[in-house]
Design a protein around this motif. Structure first.
Motif, PDB file in Angstrom:
ATOM      1  N   GLU A   5       0.842  -1.204   0.000  1.00 25.76           N
ATOM      2  CA  GLU A   5       0.000   0.000   0.000  1.00 25.76           C
ATOM      3  C   GLU A   5       0.874   1.250   0.000  1.00 25.76           C
TER       4      GLU A   5
ATOM      5  N   LYS B 100     -10.837  10.393  -0.631  1.00 27.72           N
ATOM      6  CA  LYS B 100     -12.220  10.459  -1.096  1.00 27.72           C
ATOM      7  C   LYS B 100     -13.202  10.612   0.058  1.00 27.72           C
TER       8      LYS B 100
ATOM      9  N   SER C  89     -22.316   4.768   1.363  1.00 21.62           N
ATOM     10  CA  SER C  89     -23.499   3.950   1.609  1.00 21.62           C
ATOM     11  C   SER C  89     -23.196   2.502   1.249  1.00 21.62           C
TER      12      SER C  89
ATOM     13  N   ARG D 236     -15.672   5.542   5.820  1.00 21.62           N
ATOM     14  CA  ARG D 236     -14.689   4.897   4.946  1.00 21.62           C
ATOM     15  C   ARG D 236     -13.481   4.407   5.751  1.00 21.62           C
TER      16      ARG D 236
ATOM     17  N   ASP E 160     -12.045  -0.007  -8.320  1.00 23.46           N
ATOM     18  CA  ASP E 160     -11.937   1.198  -9.151  1.00 23.46           C
ATOM     19  C   ASP E 160     -10.844   1.078 -10.206  1.00 23.46           C
TER      20      ASP E 160
ATOM     21  N   MET F  93     -17.957   1.206  -4.300  1.00 22.18           N
ATOM     22  CA  MET F  93     -17.383   0.263  -3.341  1.00 22.18           C
ATOM     23  C   MET F  93     -18.165  -1.055  -3.344  1.00 22.18           C
TER      24      MET F  93
END
Ligand code: FAD
Length: 470
Positions: A35, A49, A54, A109, A302, A315
């Motif tokens: 990462e 972001k 939701s 998130r 994505d 997501m």
């Protein structure tokens, strides 16, 4: 696949990468996740972001595989059962998402990402490498270069899963191969996040179990509840509209004209401070194909299909990717190539359909939702769904509350549109016919001599049935 323990490299530890890492680790694969950012569990502030998202049925189905679904829906997530529409005039009203027991959940998130990283840590065969940025990948040999604190690390893997988001470097490496299709579209609109804090009494400033929408035709604002009783407010507008707001006065004038009820909720001073502190971010939709290179490289989330956020599916779709890939790996235990190829072929149709649906929903959310025709259609759809629960599934329900394949959701809606317009034509013909009949009748009542003038029709009318029968 041989008996030798499989190894995989996952690039990107966002929501999809962290989930995929757990799925592969659960299968017994030796997983290394790289990462770019630091471990968000140790970070004070995470830029990026949206703050909240939701979560709906597709994401939940994938999370259930790790036993995280119930915690997220019953203990943590805030259920949102309807849209709460805020017209300029100020009288809010609710438009339910589905049946009474159907809702979407507002989740943080960062919280979700941390939860997934924690879940992964329980697998001894899953290893995290934070602060590693992929800078080079040769898809054929599986050779990669990662940059970490100014040092280059060379790594090789036979299985690389690119979960590195919309600007994926893994996808860029795939693009260097021939016959890789790619398209991207920036919409003219950008987004900017604001905040409605809790009230002085520490309560939500608006009813919490709704997704609040201020639809304004060419732009809109939405708000999702947070666990700390604040709301994250997202303003979606064309770049030019953002650019036209240059100082405190033009900002307040704009909000007074378009979102007057939100000013006391956000607070004038906070609105000014937050608005000018953040730059609007662009929104991009990306489609590409195929998602794999042989059995060596595959992109998910994505990286494979960035979409505009108006259906709340980015997501959820990415998490469903993980679930579906897992099903193909189960289906072809002896051939990862077959699993990757079939996954790519079938998922591509659905992810592209979802990108299109997300574009469509922007128009619905910012404009159609405020129109009476939207209401009428919603009511009609709900009634028909109640009457025929399995054969009449409204579009929003099929996308958000079912796992119907996305391309079938579109086909289903087209079929419903055709049926309704067919019924409308029949209705119009019948009512048109009735109007003509009524006109003739009233003319006759007012002037019975008309019938005498139609005497010439008598003979053909008498003879016609006999001829036909013969
Ligand atoms: P990302 O979240 O982008 O994660 C990619 C990760 O890869 C990041 O951690 C990044 O640091 C890392 N990375 C990138 N490049 C490299 C590299 N070279 N090397 C190593 N690591 C790298 N979806 C919903 O389902 N519901 C919603 O309500 C919703 N709301 C949204 C609101 C907004 C405003 C936006 C913009 C999106 C929204 N989405 C929503 C979409 C959702 O955010 C994305 O679909 C989701 O985050 C995709 O996850 P991902 O893991 O594929 O990519």
């Amino acid at each position: 696949m041989s008996d030798k323990k499989e190894k995989a490299v996952i690039v990107g530890g966002g929501l999809v990468g962290a989930l995929e890492a757990c799925f592969l680790a659960k299968r017994g694969v030796e997983v290394h996740l790289y990462e770019y950012r630091d471990d968000i569990r140790n970070m004070e502030h995470v830029a990026g972001k949206s703050i909240n998202l939701s979560l709906s049925v597709r994401g939940r189905a994938a999370l259930a595989h790790l036993g995280l679904d119930l915690h997220l829906t019953q203990d943590y997530g805030i259920p949102m059962r309807a849209r709460m529409i805020h017209p300029i005039q100020g009288h809010t009203y609710a438009v339910p998402y589905g049946k009474e027991d159907q809702c979407i959940y507002s989740v943080g998130r960062r919280y979700l990402n941390e939860l997934l990283l924690d879940a992964g840590e329980k697998f001894p065969n899953l290893h995290y490498h934070f602060n590693y940025k992929l800078t080079y990948l040769d898809v054929e040999s599986g050779e990669m270069v990662f940059q970490s604190h100014d040092v280059e690390h060379k790594i090789q893997s036979d299985m690389v899963l690119g979960c590195d988001g919309a600007f994926s470097n893994v996808r860029k490496a795939l693009m260097r191969k021939t016959r890789f299709d790619f398209s991207q579209e920036y919409i003219p609109h950008a987004y900017l996040e604001l905040c409605i804090p809790p009230t002085q009494g520490g309560e939500f400033a608006m009813p919490p179990n709704y997704l609040h929408i201020w639809p304004r035709g060419n732009f809109m604002m939405i708000a999702l509840p947070n666990q700390d009783k604040s709301f994250t407010v997202t303003l979606f507008m064309p770049f030019e509209t953002f650019d036209a707001i240059t100082d405190d006065t033009s900002l307040l004038d704009f909000f007074l004209a378009n979102f007057p009820d939100s000013i006391p909720l956000i607070g004038q001073a906070r609105l000014i401070e937050d608005y000018f502190n953040i730059k609007p971010s662009p929104l991009v939709s990306i489609k590409c194909s195929p998602y794999n290179y042989q059995d060596k490289v595959l992109i998910l989330g994505d990286a494979a299909h960035a979409m505009v956020p108006f259906y709340g599916q980015g997501m959820n779709c990415g998490m469903e990717d993980v679930l579906i890939l897992d099903q193909y790996l189960d289906k072809y235990p002896q051939s990862r190539l077959k699993a990757f190829e079939e996954y790519s072929r079938t998922r591509n149709i659905d992810a592209k359909a979802m990108c299109d649906l997300a574009m469509y929903n922007y128009i619905e959310m910012r404009d159609l939702v405020a129109k009476p025709s939207f209401w009428i259609r919603k009511r009609l759809d709900s009634f028909l769904h109640w009457l025929m629960p399995t054969s009449w599934v409204p579009l929003y329900t099929s996308v958000t509350f079912s796992r119907m394949r996305y391309h079938q959701c579109i086909a289903n809606r087209n079929w419903q549109d055709q049926t309704l317009s067919g019924l409308a034509s029949v209705f119009l013909c019948l009512s048109g016919g009735s109007v003509v009949a009524l006109c003739v009748l009233s003319a006759f009542v007012r002037n019975p001599h008309w019938l005498e003038r139609l005497q010439w029709l008598r003979e053909p009318l008498a003879v016609f049935p006999q001829r036909v029968l013969r």
